[in-house]
Motif scaffolding. Structure first.
Motif, PDB file in Angstrom:
ATOM      1  N   SER A  91       0.828  -1.212   0.000  1.00  0.00           N
ATOM      2  CA  SER A  91       0.000   0.000   0.000  1.00  0.00           C
ATOM      3  C   SER A  91       0.861   1.260   0.000  1.00  0.00           C
ATOM      4  O   SER A  91       2.005   1.272   0.440  1.00  0.00           O
ATOM      5  N   SER A  92       0.268   2.340  -0.496  1.00  0.00           N
ATOM      6  CA  SER A  92       0.981   3.615  -0.504  1.00  0.00           C
ATOM      7  C   SER A  92       1.166   4.133   0.917  1.00  0.00           C
ATOM      8  O   SER A  92       2.173   4.775   1.220  1.00  0.00           O
ATOM      9  N   ALA A  93       0.202   3.847   1.809  1.00  0.00           N
ATOM     10  CA  ALA A  93       0.327   4.285   3.190  1.00  0.00           C
ATOM     11  C   ALA A  93       1.549   3.652   3.853  1.00  0.00           C
ATOM     12  O   ALA A  93       2.296   4.321   4.573  1.00  0.00           O
ATOM     13  N   PHE A  94       1.779   2.370   3.591  1.00  0.00           N
ATOM     14  CA  PHE A  94       2.956   1.684   4.146  1.00  0.00           C
ATOM     15  C   PHE A  94       4.236   2.380   3.689  1.00  0.00           C
ATOM     16  O   PHE A  94       5.119   2.687   4.496  1.00  0.00           O
ATOM     17  N   LYS A  95       4.336   2.635   2.395  1.00  0.00           N
ATOM     18  CA  LYS A  95       5.541   3.254   1.844  1.00  0.00           C
ATOM     19  C   LYS A  95       5.756   4.656   2.397  1.00  0.00           C
ATOM     20  O   LYS A  95       6.886   5.047   2.703  1.00  0.00           O
ATOM     21  N   LEU A  96       4.680   5.404   2.540  1.00  0.00           N
ATOM     22  CA  LEU A  96       4.792   6.767   3.061  1.00  0.00           C
ATOM     23  C   LEU A  96       5.185   6.773   4.532  1.00  0.00           C
ATOM     24  O   LEU A  96       6.022   7.585   4.956  1.00  0.00           O
ATOM     25  N   TYR A  97       4.587   5.891   5.326  1.00  0.00           N
ATOM     26  CA  TYR A  97       4.947   5.822   6.744  1.00  0.00           C
ATOM     27  C   TYR A  97       6.398   5.385   6.929  1.00  0.00           C
ATOM     28  O   TYR A  97       7.114   5.903   7.789  1.00  0.00           O
ATOM     29  N   VAL A  98       6.839   4.413   6.120  1.00  0.00           N
ATOM     30  CA  VAL A  98       8.236   3.971   6.203  1.00  0.00           C
ATOM     31  C   VAL A  98       9.176   5.118   5.824  1.00  0.00           C
ATOM     32  O   VAL A  98      10.197   5.346   6.488  1.00  0.00           O
ATOM     33  N   THR A  99       8.819   5.838   4.777  1.00  0.00           N
ATOM     34  CA  THR A  99       9.634   6.989   4.368  1.00  0.00           C
ATOM     35  C   THR A  99       9.724   8.008   5.489  1.00  0.00           C
ATOM     36  O   THR A  99      10.805   8.526   5.790  1.00  0.00           O
ATOM     37  N   ALA A 100       8.595   8.306   6.120  1.00  0.00           N
ATOM     38  CA  ALA A 100       8.590   9.262   7.235  1.00  0.00           C
ATOM     39  C   ALA A 100       9.409   8.747   8.411  1.00  0.00           C
ATOM     40  O   ALA A 100      10.169   9.509   9.035  1.00  0.00           O
ATOM     41  N   ALA A 101       9.274   7.448   8.703  1.00  0.00           N
ATOM     42  CA  ALA A 101      10.010   6.861   9.825  1.00  0.00           C
ATOM     43  C   ALA A 101      11.517   6.913   9.607  1.00  0.00           C
ATOM     44  O   ALA A 101      12.287   7.006  10.577  1.00  0.00           O
ATOM     45  N   ILE A 102      11.945   6.881   8.355  1.00  0.00           N
ATOM     46  CA  ILE A 102      13.381   6.954   8.034  1.00  0.00           C
ATOM     47  C   ILE A 102      13.855   8.405   7.957  1.00  0.00           C
ATOM     48  O   ILE A 102      14.937   8.750   8.443  1.00  0.00           O
ATOM     49  N   LEU A 103      13.042   9.257   7.343  1.00  0.00           N
ATOM     50  CA  LEU A 103      13.450  10.642   7.143  1.00  0.00           C
ATOM     51  C   LEU A 103      13.636  11.408   8.448  1.00  0.00           C
ATOM     52  O   LEU A 103      14.630  12.123   8.615  1.00  0.00           O
ATOM     53  N   ILE A 104      12.672  11.298   9.347  1.00  0.00           N
ATOM     54  CA  ILE A 104      12.707  12.112  10.561  1.00  0.00           C
ATOM     55  C   ILE A 104      14.022  11.951  11.331  1.00  0.00           C
ATOM     56  O   ILE A 104      14.702  12.947  11.614  1.00  0.00           O
ATOM     57  N   PRO A 105      14.449  10.730  11.675  1.00  0.00           N
ATOM     58  CA  PRO A 105      15.707  10.616  12.415  1.00  0.00           C
ATOM     59  C   PRO A 105      16.959  10.783  11.554  1.00  0.00           C
ATOM     60  O   PRO A 105      18.070  10.828  12.090  1.00  0.00           O
ATOM     61  N   SER A 106      16.797  10.875  10.222  1.00  0.00           N
ATOM     62  CA  SER A 106      17.977  11.057   9.380  1.00  0.00           C
ATOM     63  C   SER A 106      18.618  12.424   9.588  1.00  0.00           C
ATOM     64  O   SER A 106      19.732  12.672   9.107  1.00  0.00           O
ATOM     65  N   ALA A 157      23.178  28.302  10.528  1.00  0.00           N
ATOM     66  CA  ALA A 157      21.765  28.543  10.215  1.00  0.00           C
ATOM     67  C   ALA A 157      21.414  28.026   8.821  1.00  0.00           C
ATOM     68  O   ALA A 157      20.338  27.458   8.614  1.00  0.00           O
ATOM     69  N   THR A 158      22.335  28.204   7.870  1.00  0.00           N
ATOM     70  CA  THR A 158      22.100  27.724   6.503  1.00  0.00           C
ATOM     71  C   THR A 158      22.034  26.204   6.463  1.00  0.00           C
ATOM     72  O   THR A 158      21.125  25.620   5.858  1.00  0.00           O
ATOM     73  N   LEU A 159      22.994  25.555   7.111  1.00  0.00           N
ATOM     74  CA  LEU A 159      22.996  24.089   7.157  1.00  0.00           C
ATOM     75  C   LEU A 159      21.778  23.552   7.911  1.00  0.00           C
ATOM     76  O   LEU A 159      21.243  22.495   7.574  1.00  0.00           O
ATOM     77  N   ASN A 160      21.343  24.287   8.906  1.00  0.00           N
ATOM     78  CA  ASN A 160      20.200  23.866   9.707  1.00  0.00           C
ATOM     79  C   ASN A 160      18.910  23.842   8.893  1.00  0.00           C
ATOM     80  O   ASN A 160      17.984  23.080   9.202  1.00  0.00           O
ATOM     81  N   ILE A 161      18.845  24.659   7.851  1.00  0.00           N
ATOM     82  CA  ILE A 161      17.669  24.645   6.968  1.00  0.00           C
ATOM     83  C   ILE A 161      17.499  23.260   6.345  1.00  0.00           C
ATOM     84  O   ILE A 161      16.382  22.783   6.134  1.00  0.00           O
ATOM     85  N   GLY A 162      18.622  22.590   6.064  1.00  0.00           N
ATOM     86  CA  GLY A 162      18.549  21.237   5.528  1.00  0.00           C
ATOM     87  C   GLY A 162      17.833  20.289   6.464  1.00  0.00           C
ATOM     88  O   GLY A 162      17.041  19.439   6.028  1.00  0.00           O
ATOM     89  N   ARG A 163      18.077  20.440   7.757  1.00  0.00           N
ATOM     90  CA  ARG A 163      17.367  19.605   8.734  1.00  0.00           C
ATOM     91  C   ARG A 163      15.880  19.918   8.729  1.00  0.00           C
ATOM     92  O   ARG A 163      15.048  19.018   8.870  1.00  0.00           O
ATOM     93  N   ALA A 164      15.552  21.181   8.575  1.00  0.00           N
ATOM     94  CA  ALA A 164      14.137  21.561   8.529  1.00  0.00           C
ATOM     95  C   ALA A 164      13.454  20.949   7.317  1.00  0.00           C
ATOM     96  O   ALA A 164      12.324  20.452   7.408  1.00  0.00           O
ATOM     97  N   VAL A 165      14.135  20.969   6.177  1.00  0.00           N
ATOM     98  CA  VAL A 165      13.563  20.388   4.943  1.00  0.00           C
ATOM     99  C   VAL A 165      13.320  18.896   5.131  1.00  0.00           C
ATOM    100  O   VAL A 165      12.273  18.362   4.729  1.00  0.00           O
ATOM    101  N   ILE A 166      14.268  18.204   5.753  1.00  0.00           N
ATOM    102  CA  ILE A 166      14.109  16.771   6.021  1.00  0.00           C
ATOM    103  C   ILE A 166      12.877  16.529   6.889  1.00  0.00           C
ATOM    104  O   ILE A 166      12.049  15.655   6.608  1.00  0.00           O
ATOM    105  N   SER A 167      12.737  17.316   7.954  1.00  0.00           N
ATOM    106  CA  SER A 167      11.618  17.138   8.879  1.00  0.00           C
ATOM    107  C   SER A 167      10.278  17.475   8.234  1.00  0.00           C
ATOM    108  O   SER A 167       9.278  16.783   8.453  1.00  0.00           O
TER     109      SER A 167
END
Length: 200
Positions: A91-106, A157-167
């Motif tokens: 399912s697309s929900a599975f793939k999206l949740y897995v993506t979110a679960a990986i992205l957030i702590p990355s 601050a510039t590098l930190n924007i990358g973390r915001a984009v990930i989140s």
């Protein structure tokens, strides 16, 4: 001319799933907002301060974020992992949740690899200014422009924007996964019988 049936939304998810979804998305959104606000709101204001005061203010901002971030990453990521485990793997929900679960702590390896060198330099600035007046604007008179406290904080601050984009990306993936679980049905698909129809 046929008319499209009116739509209504029917949520059938168990209470535990709804609570987990709300908690996970809220925590992920909090991380995204807190991270983005550091770069877009806090740092521009702090940059007006002399170097010794700026270094101390950055350290305070960093410590607050560090005290909140790991727990928020853990809660949101584990919640999305649990939600993914309840979905069919195709399912697309599975793939999206897995993506979110990986992205957030990355954001953690992103910080270690890209931001930590700047963190280390700023931590050293804080130590070197320990006995310096907070209003001493000439304390870095002989320092190269790229290594001044202001330049390092701006880089951070510039590098930190990358973390915001990930989140933000992780939050949007989870929100889309949650929305994809809502059934959308037309009124025409619902049988409403009269008394005579019910009697057959």
């Amino acid at each position: 001319m046929s008319q499209q049936p009116s739509l209504f939304y029917h949520e059938t998810a168990p209470v535990a799933v709804r609570i987990a979804t709300a908690v996970g998305i809220t925590m992920a959104g909090f991380i995204a907002g807190q991270t983005a606000s550091a770069s877009y709101l806090a740092i521009p204001a702090l940059m007006e301060a002399p170097a010794p005061l700026l270094a101390r203010q950055w350290k305070k901002l960093y410590d607050i974020g560090f005290s909140i971030g790991p727990a928020a990453y853990l809660i949101s990521s584990s919640t999305f992992g649990w939600l993914a485990s309840r979905e069919p793997t195709s399912s697309s929900a599975f793939k999206l949740y897995v993506t979110a679960a990986i992205l957030i702590p990355s954001s953690i390896p992103y910080t270690i690899l890209l931001i930590q060198p700047t963190n280390d330099k700023l931590e050293q600035k804080v130590k070197s200014f320990a006995n310096t007046s907070l209003t001493d604007a000439a304390v870095e008179a002989g320092v190269s422009k790229e290594e001044t406290t202001h330049a390092l904080v701006d880089k951070w601050a510039t590098l930190n924007i990358g973390r915001a984009v990930i989140s933000v990306t992780g939050t949007l993936c989870a929100a889309y996964a949650a929305l994809s679980k809502i059934d959308v049905r037309g009124f025409s698909s619902v049988g409403l019988g009269s008394g005579a129809n019910r009697l057959g």
